[in-house]
Design a protein around this motif. Structure first.
Motif, short mmCIF file in Angstrom:
data_model
loop_
_atom_site.label_atom_id
_atom_site.label_comp_id
_atom_site.label_asym_id
_atom_site.label_seq_id
_atom_site.Cartn_x
_atom_site.Cartn_y
_atom_site.Cartn_z
N PHE A 35 0.82 -1.21 0.00
CA PHE A 35 0.00 0.00 0.00
C PHE A 35 0.85 1.26 0.00
O PHE A 35 1.93 1.29 0.62
N TYR A 37 -0.01 5.19 1.17
CA TYR A 37 -0.97 6.09 1.78
C TYR A 37 -0.44 7.52 1.69
O TYR A 37 0.77 7.76 1.67
N MET A 45 -5.34 10.48 6.75
CA MET A 45 -4.57 9.56 5.93
C MET A 45 -5.51 8.81 4.99
O MET A 45 -6.54 8.27 5.43
N LEU A 47 -5.81 6.15 1.35
CA LEU A 47 -5.14 5.23 0.45
C LEU A 47 -4.90 5.88 -0.91
O LEU A 47 -5.81 6.50 -1.47
N LEU B 90 -3.46 7.65 15.88
CA LEU B 90 -4.34 7.36 14.75
C LEU B 90 -5.05 6.04 14.96
O LEU B 90 -4.44 5.05 15.34
N THR B 103 -7.24 -3.05 2.99
CA THR B 103 -7.01 -1.62 3.13
C THR B 103 -7.47 -1.14 4.48
O THR B 103 -8.56 -1.48 4.94
N GLN B 104 -6.62 -0.36 5.13
CA GLN B 104 -7.00 0.24 6.41
C GLN B 104 -7.51 1.66 6.17
O GLN B 104 -6.94 2.41 5.38
N PHE B 106 -8.46 5.27 7.95
CA PHE B 106 -7.97 5.98 9.12
C PHE B 106 -8.93 7.07 9.59
O PHE B 106 -9.62 7.70 8.80
N GLY B 107 -8.88 7.31 10.90
CA GLY B 107 -9.54 8.46 11.47
C GLY B 107 -8.67 9.70 11.32
O GLY B 107 -7.54 9.62 10.84
#
Lengths: 114, 115
Positions: A35, A37, A45, A47, B90, B103-104, B106-107
């Motif tokens: 990935f 980011y 943040m 992707l 985070l 896929t992560q 995020f806040g």
């Protein structure tokens, strides 16, 4: 421990030019995702692009593309036609530990010059 | 769109205080994560959870604990805040899909200052 190395802490590019951010990683997984980011200043943040390691074809998302070299464990991000809005911190991430975890690099701060 | 929210954008606490950071996601994700972000060090995983009431230590769990009583909510607890816990925190979430990292999302982050 798995490691992800981004060797360029800072980079700059002229607006409309192309820039490449480098990333190397170390994983013992055989099939995995990688990935990139993006973290704009004071913003969330998000992707940018994802590469499936079992696919030989490099991923592309509009002006963003990757150069994935699995044997070399290299995963660079190319930004074409750079725009002012591309200015951000960019993080590369690769799998680590359990199937759910990612290890992140230390980041590359990209400045876009008008 | 996935939405991950964190209870505070900025927090100022005193040394020794108990601090709660909360994270909520609205996409029914199984996995939730807490990271801290420091300049030059990138993101480092503190704890993660792959199911309600389940948790696993990340790379830097010392001085932290977590709680996940509901699927959508994951809390990070600093039992006794110290100045070296001043950082950006985070939260992220992701779904589970077999053996691959998904896929992560995020806040916005919580910037914590411990005085």
């Amino acid at each position: 421990a798995q490691t992800v190395t981004q060797s360029q802490p800072e980079m700059s590019v002229q607006e409309a030019e192309t820039v490449t951010l480098s990333c190397t990683y170390d994983t013992s997984e055989s099939d995995y995702y990688l990935f990139w980011y993006k973290q704009p200043p004071s913003r969330q943040m998000i992707l940018v692009i994802r590469q499936e390691a079992y696919k030989q074809q490099n991923a592309t998302e509009n002006r963003f593309s990757v150069n994935f070299q699995k044997a070399a464990k290299s995963f660079s991000l190319k930004i074409s036609d750079s725009q002012l809005g591309d200015a951000a911190m960019y993080f590369c991430a690769s799998p680590s530990g359990s199937a759910r975890q990612l290890t992140f690099g230390s980041g590359t701060q990209l400045t876009v010059l008008p | 769109d996935v939405k991950v929210t964190q209870s505070s954008r900025y927090l100022v606490k005193r040394t020794g205080e108990k601090v709660f950071l909360e994270c909520v996601q609205d996409m029914d994700h199984e996995n939730m994560f807490w990271y801290r972000q420091d300049p030059g060090l990138g993101l480092r995983l503190i704890y993660f959870s792959y199911d309600v009431k389940m948790k696993e230590k990340g790379d830097i769990p010392e001085g932290y604990s977590v709680s996940r009583e509901k699927k959508e909510r994951f809390s990070l607890i600093l039992e006794s805040a110290s100045t070296n816990q001043t950082s950006m925190y985070l939260c992220a979430s992701s779904r589970s899909s077999g053996g691959y990292q998904e896929t992560q999302y995020f806040g916005p982050g919580t910037r914590l200052l411990v005085l």
